[in-house]
Design an enzyme around this catalytic site. Sequence first.
Site, PDB file in Angstrom:
ATOM      1  N   ASP A  15       0.867  -1.182   0.000  1.00 14.15           N
ATOM      2  CA  ASP A  15       0.000   0.000   0.000  1.00 14.15           C
ATOM      3  C   ASP A  15       0.901   1.228   0.000  1.00 14.15           C
ATOM      4  OD1 ASP A  15      -0.073   0.912   3.194  1.00 14.15           O
ATOM      5  OD2 ASP A  15       0.060  -1.263   2.921  1.00 14.15           O
ATOM      6  N   GLU A  26      -7.490   4.741  12.302  1.00 12.16           N
ATOM      7  CA  GLU A  26      -6.368   4.452  13.193  1.00 12.16           C
ATOM      8  C   GLU A  26      -6.398   5.243  14.490  1.00 12.16           C
ATOM      9  OE1 GLU A  26      -2.551   4.680  11.237  1.00 12.16           O
ATOM     10  OE2 GLU A  26      -3.454   4.298   9.278  1.00 12.16           O
TER      11      GLU A  26
END
Length: 288
Positions: free
Chosen positions: A92, A184
């Site tokens: 990613d 996150e």
Amino acid sequence: MPPTKRNPAVKKPVTRKTNPRKKKPKPFPMQWKVAIAGLLLILLSPLYYGYVLNGFVATWRWIKDWGQDPNYRTYESFNIKIPKKFSVHGIDVSYYQGKIDWPKVKAMKEDEVKVSFAFIKATEGLLQVDPYFQRNWREAPKAGIVCGAYHFFRPKKSGKAQAKFFLQVVNIEKGDLPPVVDIETLDGVSPLRMRLELSDFLTYVEMKTKVRPIIYTGLKFYEDNLEGKLDEYPLWIAHYYQPKLRLDKSKWQFWQHSDKAKINGIGHVVDFNAFNGDSTSLAEMLVK
């Protein structure tokens, strides 16, 4: 009185030391000469040093990996340890990796490990568009890499508004991986508020694309804030430098197991991921 006669001293005969003749050394056997010459040729040969070096490296690897999990070994070209029980791997990326040479990424391979898919950052919050998104979104598929786009979620902002912003930037098409929401941090809000906004994001994206999005998060954040919640969505979990993910295999689809991979064509370290399935299972996940 007559003088007495002295007995003359009896002298021992002097023996002279003779210098014995030095024996001539025996000539060196020819077979030994041949053996030494051969040994010198070997020692001076670059092939010999290559052989010794390879043996040293192999020994060092054995020492380094001794007692380690055999299913979690170092892949030298990627410069990381990779769990061996997975056949599909990917990365990613975001602006952090800079300009990427995607054909070089696609061509890289060690044993059976290669980059088959890539998740690409598109947006963040309500205003930020990744400056490299459009280039990566265009060039990676050209190189033959399956791609998915992700949004970095901000819990303080409206989930629905973030979903609209994300879909204004990303055009999800047939053959793409499902869209991803990256959560996150709580950003100072409660876990309940975060989940409500996140649910709004997921619902809106699924309604507009007819594709169920993927949730990305770290293992600790998942355990603290998401475990047992929103379980109907595919899960992509981050848990680094471990031979095994500490989560039931039935609960996740992607595992981000390292953030330090070196990939040809990329000038900075990259996150490396394993897919929980084979290439057929990955193809089944793609947008139809």
